[in-house]
Design a protein around this motif. Structure first.
Motif, PDB file in Angstrom:
ATOM      1  N   LEU A 199      -2.661   5.602  -0.408  1.00 47.91           N
ATOM      2  CA  LEU A 199      -3.100   6.452   0.702  1.00 47.91           C
ATOM      3  C   LEU A 199      -2.870   7.926   0.404  1.00 47.91           C
ATOM      4  CD1 LEU A 199      -4.063   6.816   3.662  1.00 47.91           C
ATOM      5  CD2 LEU A 199      -1.634   6.677   4.308  1.00 47.91           C
ATOM      6  N   PHE A 200      -3.936   8.684   0.460  1.00 51.02           N
ATOM      7  CA  PHE A 200      -3.856  10.141   0.385  1.00 51.02           C
ATOM      8  C   PHE A 200      -4.142  10.661   1.789  1.00 51.02           C
ATOM      9  CE2 PHE A 200      -4.488   8.754  -3.892  1.00 51.02           C
ATOM     10  CZ  PHE A 200      -3.775   9.647  -4.669  1.00 51.02           C
ATOM     11  N   GLN A 201      -3.065  10.919   2.525  1.00 52.45           N
ATOM     12  CA  GLN A 201      -3.185  11.415   3.892  1.00 52.45           C
ATOM     13  C   GLN A 201      -3.079  12.930   3.866  1.00 52.45           C
ATOM     14  OE1 GLN A 201      -0.809   9.659   7.304  1.00 52.45           O
ATOM     15  NE2 GLN A 201      -0.022  11.740   7.281  1.00 52.45           N
ATOM     16  N   PHE A 202      -4.173  13.583   4.175  1.00 52.79           N
ATOM     17  CA  PHE A 202      -4.216  15.036   4.069  1.00 52.79           C
ATOM     18  C   PHE A 202      -3.770  15.710   5.364  1.00 52.79           C
ATOM     19  CE2 PHE A 202      -7.236  13.538   0.840  1.00 52.79           C
ATOM     20  CZ  PHE A 202      -6.669  14.148  -0.266  1.00 52.79           C
ATOM     21  N   PRO A 203      -3.209  16.900   5.267  1.00 57.72           N
ATOM     22  CA  PRO A 203      -2.698  17.604   6.444  1.00 57.72           C
ATOM     23  C   PRO A 203      -3.826  18.152   7.311  1.00 57.72           C
ATOM     24  CG  PRO A 203      -2.513  18.993   4.498  1.00 57.72           C
ATOM     25  CD  PRO A 203      -2.968  17.652   4.010  1.00 57.72           C
ATOM     26  N   PRO A 204      -3.520  18.528   8.549  1.00 60.61           N
ATOM     27  CA  PRO A 204      -4.553  19.052   9.453  1.00 60.61           C
ATOM     28  C   PRO A 204      -5.248  20.297   8.923  1.00 60.61           C
ATOM     29  CG  PRO A 204      -2.574  18.471  10.670  1.00 60.61           C
ATOM     30  CD  PRO A 204      -2.224  18.370   9.222  1.00 60.61           C
ATOM     31  N   TRP A 205      -4.557  21.085   8.087  1.00 57.95           N
ATOM     32  CA  TRP A 205      -5.182  22.306   7.552  1.00 57.95           C
ATOM     33  C   TRP A 205      -6.085  22.021   6.355  1.00 57.95           C
ATOM     34  CZ3 TRP A 205       0.124  21.432   7.687  1.00 57.95           C
ATOM     35  CH2 TRP A 205       0.735  21.145   6.458  1.00 57.95           C
ATOM     36  N   ASN A 213       0.871  -1.173   0.000  1.00 57.69           N
ATOM     37  CA  ASN A 213       0.000   0.000   0.000  1.00 57.69           C
ATOM     38  C   ASN A 213       0.905   1.218   0.000  1.00 57.69           C
ATOM     39  OD1 ASN A 213      -2.442  -1.708   0.603  1.00 57.69           O
ATOM     40  ND2 ASN A 213      -1.188  -2.123   2.402  1.00 57.69           N
ATOM     41  N   VAL A 214       0.647   2.136  -0.891  1.00 53.19           N
ATOM     42  CA  VAL A 214       1.610   3.204  -1.149  1.00 53.19           C
ATOM     43  C   VAL A 214       1.064   4.561  -0.707  1.00 53.19           C
ATOM     44  CG1 VAL A 214       2.995   4.340  -2.907  1.00 53.19           C
ATOM     45  CG2 VAL A 214       2.530   1.892  -3.085  1.00 53.19           C
ATOM     46  N   LYS A 215       1.868   5.267   0.052  1.00 51.27           N
ATOM     47  CA  LYS A 215       1.491   6.600   0.519  1.00 51.27           C
ATOM     48  C   LYS A 215       1.796   7.622  -0.571  1.00 51.27           C
ATOM     49  CE  LYS A 215       1.946   9.367   4.742  1.00 51.27           C
ATOM     50  NZ  LYS A 215       2.664   9.468   6.039  1.00 51.27           N
ATOM     51  N   ALA A 216       0.795   8.418  -0.935  1.00 51.54           N
ATOM     52  CA  ALA A 216       0.953   9.386  -2.021  1.00 51.54           C
ATOM     53  C   ALA A 216       2.015  10.432  -1.682  1.00 51.54           C
ATOM     54  CB  ALA A 216      -0.375  10.060  -2.317  1.00 51.54           C
ATOM     55  N   TYR A 217       2.722  10.856  -2.709  1.00 55.71           N
ATOM     56  CA  TYR A 217       3.760  11.877  -2.581  1.00 55.71           C
ATOM     57  C   TYR A 217       3.175  13.169  -2.019  1.00 55.71           C
ATOM     58  CZ  TYR A 217       7.594  14.981  -3.991  1.00 55.71           C
ATOM     59  OH  TYR A 217       8.617  15.905  -4.004  1.00 55.71           O
ATOM     60  N   SER A 218       3.960  13.886  -1.247  1.00 60.51           N
ATOM     61  CA  SER A 218       3.481  15.051  -0.506  1.00 60.51           C
ATOM     62  C   SER A 218       2.843  16.129  -1.388  1.00 60.51           C
ATOM     63  CB  SER A 218       4.623  15.664   0.309  1.00 60.51           C
ATOM     64  OG  SER A 218       5.694  16.064  -0.538  1.00 60.51           O
ATOM     65  N   ARG A 237      -1.199  18.064  -0.864  1.00 59.64           N
ATOM     66  CA  ARG A 237      -1.149  19.475  -0.471  1.00 59.64           C
ATOM     67  C   ARG A 237      -0.258  19.751   0.729  1.00 59.64           C
ATOM     68  NH1 ARG A 237      -7.029  22.291  -1.786  1.00 59.64           N
ATOM     69  NH2 ARG A 237      -6.972  21.867  -4.020  1.00 59.64           N
ATOM     70  N   HIS A 238       0.757  18.925   0.901  1.00 57.37           N
ATOM     71  CA  HIS A 238       1.739  19.165   1.948  1.00 57.37           C
ATOM     72  C   HIS A 238       2.901  20.025   1.464  1.00 57.37           C
ATOM     73  CE1 HIS A 238      -0.138  15.699   4.046  1.00 57.37           C
ATOM     74  NE2 HIS A 238       0.396  16.226   5.136  1.00 57.37           N
ATOM     75  N   GLY A 239       2.991  20.263   0.162  1.00 59.02           N
ATOM     76  CA  GLY A 239       4.175  20.901  -0.374  1.00 59.02           C
ATOM     77  C   GLY A 239       5.269  19.859  -0.574  1.00 59.02           C
ATOM     78  N   VAL A 240       6.498  20.303  -0.827  1.00 54.98           N
ATOM     79  CA  VAL A 240       7.588  19.360  -1.092  1.00 54.98           C
ATOM     80  C   VAL A 240       8.871  19.810  -0.413  1.00 54.98           C
ATOM     81  CG1 VAL A 240       6.636  18.722  -3.354  1.00 54.98           C
ATOM     82  CG2 VAL A 240       8.370  20.534  -3.203  1.00 54.98           C
ATOM     83  N   GLU A 241       9.776  18.863  -0.244  1.00 55.84           N
ATOM     84  CA  GLU A 241      11.148  19.177   0.134  1.00 55.84           C
ATOM     85  C   GLU A 241      11.920  19.352  -1.174  1.00 55.84           C
ATOM     86  OE1 GLU A 241      12.694  19.802   2.882  1.00 55.84           O
ATOM     87  OE2 GLU A 241      11.038  19.420   4.271  1.00 55.84           O
ATOM     88  N   ALA A 242      12.380  20.546  -1.446  1.00 52.55           N
ATOM     89  CA  ALA A 242      13.020  20.840  -2.730  1.00 52.55           C
ATOM     90  C   ALA A 242      14.188  19.908  -3.023  1.00 52.55           C
ATOM     91  CB  ALA A 242      13.487  22.293  -2.764  1.00 52.55           C
ATOM     92  N   ARG A 243      14.964  19.589  -1.997  1.00 50.98           N
ATOM     93  CA  ARG A 243      16.157  18.757  -2.218  1.00 50.98           C
ATOM     94  C   ARG A 243      15.786  17.346  -2.692  1.00 50.98           C
ATOM     95  NH1 ARG A 243      15.767  19.305   3.312  1.00 50.98           N
ATOM     96  NH2 ARG A 243      17.342  20.952   3.313  1.00 50.98           N
ATOM     97  N   ALA A 244      14.541  16.921  -2.460  1.00 48.34           N
ATOM     98  CA  ALA A 244      14.128  15.576  -2.859  1.00 48.34           C
ATOM     99  C   ALA A 244      13.601  15.524  -4.285  1.00 48.34           C
ATOM    100  CB  ALA A 244      13.059  15.055  -1.895  1.00 48.34           C
ATOM    101  N   SER A 290       1.370  26.190  -2.162  1.00 48.28           N
ATOM    102  CA  SER A 290       0.960  27.393  -2.880  1.00 48.28           C
ATOM    103  C   SER A 290       2.035  27.909  -3.831  1.00 48.28           C
ATOM    104  CB  SER A 290       0.587  28.500  -1.889  1.00 48.28           C
ATOM    105  OG  SER A 290       1.701  28.831  -1.060  1.00 48.28           O
ATOM    106  N   GLN A 291       3.283  27.497  -3.627  1.00 50.40           N
ATOM    107  CA  GLN A 291       4.379  27.963  -4.475  1.00 50.40           C
ATOM    108  C   GLN A 291       4.788  26.945  -5.544  1.00 50.40           C
ATOM    109  OE1 GLN A 291       7.712  29.432  -2.156  1.00 50.40           O
ATOM    110  NE2 GLN A 291       6.370  30.528  -0.738  1.00 50.40           N
TER     111      GLN A 291
END
Length: 301
Positions: free
Chosen positions: A140-146, A72-77, A81-88, A109-110
């Protein structure tokens, strides 16, 4: 059918805890086989932090081909809507950022639309080996608290359903805020999840302010997911050095019995497959809880 596992078989704290025998811990092939011979499913956590690579998915298939085992695969951030780590990000995608030299967190948003669109494409493309081999469980699409109920978020849930199903995935959604379960909200949300073919992830979380309650309701006939995060209220909203510290919790026998009752009476009778995933992946806590659940539920690998 109840399938039981943990959210990652490679968490650093698990590797250091001594669960894997000598000669297995540092061997990727042996490590996955060891895990898959004891549990029949796993949730892949690394795909949240970086876009997965197709070759890695191919190796997962090869190493478990003869076993009844699925991923079972967790969707990429960027897809939740979590944003991303640029270095990744791969270099070509990092070049699309407003600041291509960025190395830290970039909020959603950016993120340019073309970057997000390409991320969707690459994410699904990389996982085709799992899908084609019949070893892909839910995504899995785990959404952030916001991520709270609104016209915008409802629209995004529908988009997730359309994109995931179009790629041959079974999308499961986890809400991380209690507002989704208000009496004046949840009935409509449940109806939409059913209509759009989204699996509702049932959450066992700490009884902390704003945390989602345990709502054992099924929205898809194919599958249900019970994700168990532990009940450490002190760390649920805390900023910890490593993610595993937030889920530092030993389930008691009584608590596992509660979860077995929920699984067997409220969820399993309504679906073809029930996934029970322990995300209290701190040291041995996750694998111990998974083993205990199997024992108390009368399940065998």
């Amino acid at each position: 059918m109840i399938r039981v596992g943990t959210a990652s078989w490679t968490d650093p704290t698990l590797l250091e805890a001594g669960w894997y025998p000598p000669g297995v811990k540092n061997d990727a092939k042996k490590r996955l086989r060891y895990y898959a011979e004891r549990f029949n499913t796993v949730e892949v956590d690394s795909t949240y932090y970086a876009i997965p690579r197709r070759r890695v998915a191919e190796l997962w298939v090869e190493r478990t081909l003869d076993l009844d085992f699925d991923f079972n695969v967790k969707a990429y951030s960027a897809l939740t809507r979590h944003g991303v780590e640029a270095r990744a990000l791969p270099k070509d995608l990092r070049a699309l950022l407003p600041n291509p030299e960025a190395t830290g967190k970039v909020p959603q948003s950016q993120l340019p639309p073309e970057l997000v669109e390409e991320t969707w494409r690459r994410f699904f493309k990389a996982l085709e080996p799992l899908r084609d081999a019949g070893k892909l469980g839910y995504t899995l699409f785990q959404f952030p608290p916001w991520f709270k109920p609104s016209e915008d978020t409802y629209g995004y849930l529908k988009e997730v359903a359309t994109r995931a199903q179009g790629a041959g995935h079974l999308p499961a959604v986890e809400f991380r805020h209690a507002s989704w379960y208000r009496e004046d909200v949840w009935p409509e949300v449940r109806k939409l999840l059913e209509e759009w073919g989204l699996v509702h992830v049932v959450v066992d979380a700490p009884r902390a302010k704003g945390a989602p309650p345990l709502v054992p309701e099924v929205t898809h006939p194919e599958a249900s997911v019970l994700r168990c995060h532990g009940r450490n209220a002190e760390t649920w909203w805390a900023k910890t050095k490593i993610a595993a510290e937030r889920f530092d919790y030993w389930y008691s026998e009584e608590e596992i019995d509660e979860l077995v009752e929920v699984a067997k009476s409220k969820l399993e009778p309504k679906v073809k497959r029930l996934y029970v995933i322990f995300n209290n992946n701190y040291g041995l806590e996750g694998v111990a809880a998974a083993h205990m659940f199997m024992e108390r539920a009368g399940l065998r690998r």
